[in-house]
Design a protein around this motif. Structure first.
Motif, short mmCIF file in Angstrom:
data_model
loop_
_atom_site.label_atom_id
_atom_site.label_comp_id
_atom_site.label_asym_id
_atom_site.label_seq_id
_atom_site.Cartn_x
_atom_site.Cartn_y
_atom_site.Cartn_z
N SER A 100 0.29 -1.27 -0.40
CA SER A 100 -0.54 -0.39 -0.11
C SER A 100 0.90 1.62 0.38
O SER A 100 0.73 2.46 -0.66
N LYS A 101 1.78 1.08 0.30
CA LYS A 101 3.05 2.12 0.95
C LYS A 101 3.72 1.53 1.02
O LYS A 101 4.56 0.57 1.66
N LEU A 102 5.18 2.76 0.67
CA LEU A 102 6.46 2.17 0.39
C LEU A 102 7.42 3.67 1.45
O LEU A 102 7.22 4.65 0.57
N ALA A 103 8.35 3.47 2.43
CA ALA A 103 9.27 4.63 2.28
C ALA A 103 10.64 3.90 2.66
O ALA A 103 10.14 3.26 3.84
N CYS A 104 11.38 4.69 2.51
CA CYS A 104 13.17 4.26 2.82
C CYS A 104 13.61 5.13 3.81
O CYS A 104 12.64 6.02 4.39
N ARG A 132 16.52 10.69 6.74
CA ARG A 132 16.06 10.83 5.98
C ARG A 132 14.98 9.31 5.14
O ARG A 132 14.98 8.71 5.43
N ALA A 133 13.98 10.20 4.29
CA ALA A 133 12.46 8.86 4.47
C ALA A 133 11.97 9.71 3.13
O ALA A 133 12.50 10.49 2.65
N PHE A 138 5.56 9.12 7.01
CA PHE A 138 4.87 9.80 8.13
C PHE A 138 3.61 9.83 7.45
O PHE A 138 2.14 9.58 8.80
N LYS A 139 2.85 8.38 6.67
CA LYS A 139 1.74 7.86 6.42
C LYS A 139 1.91 6.92 6.94
O LYS A 139 0.43 6.10 7.36
N ILE A 140 3.42 6.44 7.25
CA ILE A 140 3.27 4.72 6.78
C ILE A 140 3.58 4.74 8.77
O ILE A 140 2.90 4.11 9.81
N THR A 152 1.96 15.61 3.42
CA THR A 152 2.20 16.67 2.42
C THR A 152 3.91 17.07 3.13
O THR A 152 4.55 17.70 2.66
N ILE A 153 4.48 16.54 4.26
CA ILE A 153 5.23 17.05 5.35
C ILE A 153 6.67 16.81 4.64
O ILE A 153 7.44 17.77 4.91
#
Length: 803
Positions: A100-104, A132-133, A138-140, A152-153
């Protein structure tokens, strides 16, 4: 009736204050240990546990096999553009619909080292931990926002998110911080796009500010390097194994094959990453969870010891309570009523002990937090915790009161009212068996304490192969990122007070946590050979600065102009794994540079002593724009040396805050878990022995009541004090000997298993077990001797008066 049970129990407590005090104190000590461990375990399990918000949140880990060795890690390969771009994320999402969502996520401006970085606002300059991300971070993660929007942050590449604490320090308030400019690392301006609440202590992440990964345009890493952590949020109901398989397929397609290396990805719940962070056969299956299990078991065992004490002390008073039981039965009390009465007494004891232990916990919690490195608070407003503690108290009361209730209620009134009270071999065996069980647990805990303490001391003080004392390092940044800036720093600092020598390295010697395989080639390498080298680019004086030993060949030298272009130094382990005979002069190729091995250094540790020594390859690069500058200070002149480093640093980097780390302090941090475990073991083993001796005191009291007349007769017939004390002591020391014979093999088994996690460990010498047995034996002897002397000094006229 229940009220009557507790009323009688209270009267017995008031009437027998010494007995009640010893009993309540024993239970209170056991409950105190249990509560402290309960709070510690609760805190450990709360790390990275986001509840329902983290239900479908996973961390990606990599399992790799090379040269017959299978390993694993949380870092995952970097995209070929050197940036985790939005297009890349969309590619992964389209390839893996379960995501659904992915972030490093990574820390630090210069990957992958993660040092504090400088933020400047007007005349305010601070050095803080950054991260760093990806845009979805912040959605995850459910980190609450004070200002800004999770969607949007991190969207703007020129935006930066601050912690609430940082926003207040720099701008006075979170609202005032929004839209303000921050000069970052004296290089670029960012605009505050949001403010998040300070990251809680229950998170394994710790950062004071964050910006978008795509703002990182360093071009330093590629598929060959594993430099960041990937988090994914799966769609509800998705199969994590299926998602991991599709991610592996995408990775292999994008990365292409690597000779001799197989790679696959897996998913682990974020709530498990803190407790299961040690890899075995490429999978995260152990870690701090082992300590949670160990100390949870210790809590149960210590509480059992306290309950056994209660049983022994209660049966020690059976002679005095026997006539009471007989009279109650004569006037019509049923056995169930008597059982209820004795259970009521034990519950009252347990709740009084719980009340006392709560006071102990309040007093001890600050000290407990101090040496565990925690910030544990009493869960005053947590109803579940209170219910758990009440359940523990009730369970303690029932367990502790079970044997006395069943035993005393079974006494026959005719016999006890005649004064004839005999005990079967079975009942005597049970009491002695419980005491042996107590001492088995105590000896095992003491063996564990000695082993853990010695192993912790060993890993902390074992020579890692280099001299970490009087060694300070600062980060390469700003003007120091150029070769000219570094050489100017070295030239000026070397002449300052307190400084003995200056050199540099791409990483600190104790934290070389990544390895490379594919870029390294060497003369005589077989087609399938894969060696995971630990690389470092250093200055000319690195070997001398670190006090490394050159066992063959020579050191780097500025007198040899070609050393910076074609010279390599390797350690002994690298030679062994490469399989090179007579390695001096053989060619080696690394990082698009082909040269020759000019020297071999004696093996030194680049990681924790949990791991075996790694093969190291060194080359000279004094113009790197990352890494650390290390300074060897003169003994006893650390303060002058730090002042000198700060002066030169501020002269070259006037707009950056000066920060430094001591090598030995950073080295010690690798063993924080072992150090805390050692301290907890000492504490709980000591309490276990004290509680066990209270239980032994109960058995001695029981024996003294049973043998009062016998001792009187022996004294009349001429027995000396020493003979009577010996008579008592031998019988009880036999129990300690039996306990030692059982505890020795158990202690060896458990501690041998624990030590297997260390590549370098102490030997389980015989004297460890002997010392543990002797220590418990001496404590038991002192306990027995005190009561034996007291009984032996009793006037025989008093004990024989009824005869």
């Amino acid at each position: 009736m229940i009220k009557n049970y507790f009323l009688i129990a209270w009267r017995n407590i008031v009437r027998n204050r010494v007995y009640a005090t010893v009993n309540i104190l024993g239970l209170a000590l056991g409950l105190t240990c249990c509560i402290l461990i309960f709070l510690w375990v609760r805190d450990e399990k709360s790390v990275d546990n986001f509840g329902l918000a983290g239900k479908d949140l996973y961390i990606v880990y990599e399992t790799y096999t090379a040269d017959g060795h299978t390993g694993g890690m949380y870092q995952t390969p970097m995209h070929s553009d050197s940036v985790m771009t939005s297009s890349y994320i969309e590619e992964v999402r389209s390839s893996v619909p379960e995501i659904s969502k992915l972030a490093c996520y990574t820390t630090g401006y210069e990957l992958p080292w993660g040092y504090p970085e400088t933020l400047q606002v007007g005349d305010k300059t601070v050095k803080l931990d950054g991260a760093r991300a990806g845009e979805d971070f912040f959605k995850i993660f459910p980190f609450p926002l004070v200002e800004g929007n999770a969607a949007t942050i991190l969207h703007d590449l020129k935006g930066i998110a601050l912690s609430q604490r940082t926003a207040v320090a720099l701008f006075g308030s979170p609202r005032a911080a929004m839209g303000q400019r921050i000069h970052f690392q004296n290089q670029v301006d960012f605009t505050v796009s949001g403010v998040f609440e300070d990251i809680p202590a229950t998170s394994s992440m710790h950062f004071d500010f964050m910006n978008n990964w795509e703002a990182q345009k360093r071009g330093m890493v590629n598929w060959a390097g594993n430099n960041f952590i990937t988090y994914v949020k799966l769609a509800p109901g998705s199969d994590p194994e299926k998602a991991a398989a599709l991610m592996t397929k995408y990775l292999l397609t994008a990365m292409g094959p690597i000779k001799g290396v197989t790679v696959r990805l897996g998913l682990q719940k974020v709530s498990d990453q803190y407790l299961y962070n040690v890899f075995s056969n490429g999978l995260p299956v152990t870690g701090r969870i082992e300590y949670v299990r160990i100390f949870s078991g210790v809590a149960v065992f210590i509480l059992l010891i306290a309950c056994i004490n209660f049983m022994n002390l209660a049966t020690a008073r059976s002679v005095k309570r026997a006539k009471e039981v007989g009279l109650r039965k004569v006037v019509g009390s049923s056995r169930m009523q008597l059982i209820g009465q004795f259970f009521g007494e034990s519950l009252l004891f347990a709740f009084l002990a719980m009340f006392l232990s709560a006071g102990f916990v309040i007093l001890l919690l600050p000290a407990f937090n101090s040496f565990t490195g925690k910030a544990i608070r009493l869960p005053v407003g947590d109803m579940d915790s209170w219910l758990t503690l009440l359940a523990i108290a009730a369970a303690t009361g029932f367990v502790a009161g079970s044997y006395p209730a069943l035993y005393l209620s079974s006494l026959r009134p005719v016999q006890v009212l005649k004064g004839v009270l005999s005990f079967t071999r079975g009942s005597i065996f049970v009491r002695k068996g419980l005491t042996v069980f107590q001492f088995v647990l105590s000896i095992v805990l003491l063996i564990a304490t000695i082993v853990i303490t010695r192993q912790t001391d060993y890993v902390q003080h074992t020579n890692p192969g280099y001299d970490r004392e009087n060694l300070v390092y600062v980060r390469v940044e700003g003007a120091l990122s150029t070769g000219a800036g570094y050489r100017l720093f070295r030239q000026q600092a070397s002449t300052m007070p307190g400084i003995a020598m200056i050199d540099r390295s791409s990483e600190t010697p104790h934290s070389m946590n990544f390895a490379v395989t594919d870029p390294i080639q060497w003369e005589g390498k077989s087609r399938d050979a894969q060696v995971a080298f630990v690389p470092a680019s250093v200055g000319y004086d690195f070997i001398r600065l670190m006090h490394l030993s050159v066992v063959k060949g020579r050191d780097f030298s500025r007198l040899n102009a070609t050393d910076s272009m074609d010279a390599f130094i390797v350690n002994e382990e690298a030679v062994r794994q490469m399989g090179i005979k007579n390695p001096i002069g053989k060619w080696i190729s690394a990082w698009k540079k082909k040269g020759h091995i000019i020297g071999i250094v004696k093996d030194y540790h680049t990681r924790s002593l949990r791991e075996p020594i790694k093969p190291v390859v060194l080359d000279v690069k004094e113009d790197l724009d990352f890494g650390v500058i290390m300074a060897r200070t003169r003994p006893g002149q650390t303060r002058q040396a730090l002042a000198s480093l700060a002066t030169v640093y501020k002269r070259i980097n006037p707009n950056l805050a000066f920060a430094y780390q001591f090598m030995d302090e950073e080295y010690q941090k690798m063993y924080n878990s072992e150090l805390i475990t050692s301290k907890l073991s000492v504490l709980f083993a000591t309490l276990a022995i004290v509680i066990s001796c209270l239980g032994l005191l109960g058995l001695v009291l029981f024996a003294a009541e049973q043998r009062t007349r016998e001792i009187g007769i022996r004294k009349v017939l001429g027995a000396s004090l020493a003979q009577i004390v010996t008579l008592f002591s031998i019988n009880f020391l036999r129990l300690v000997v039996i306990a030692f014979l059982i505890a020795g093999p158990l202690g060896w088994f458990f501690m041998n298993s624990w030590l297997h996690d260390f590549a370098y460990r102490i030997a389980l010498s015989w004297w460890i077990f002997a010392l543990a047995g002797m220590a418990v034996g001496v404590m038991a002897l002192l306990t027995v001797s005190y009561q034996a002397v007291k009984t032996a000094l009793t006037n025989p006229v008093t004990s024989l008066r009824s005869e």
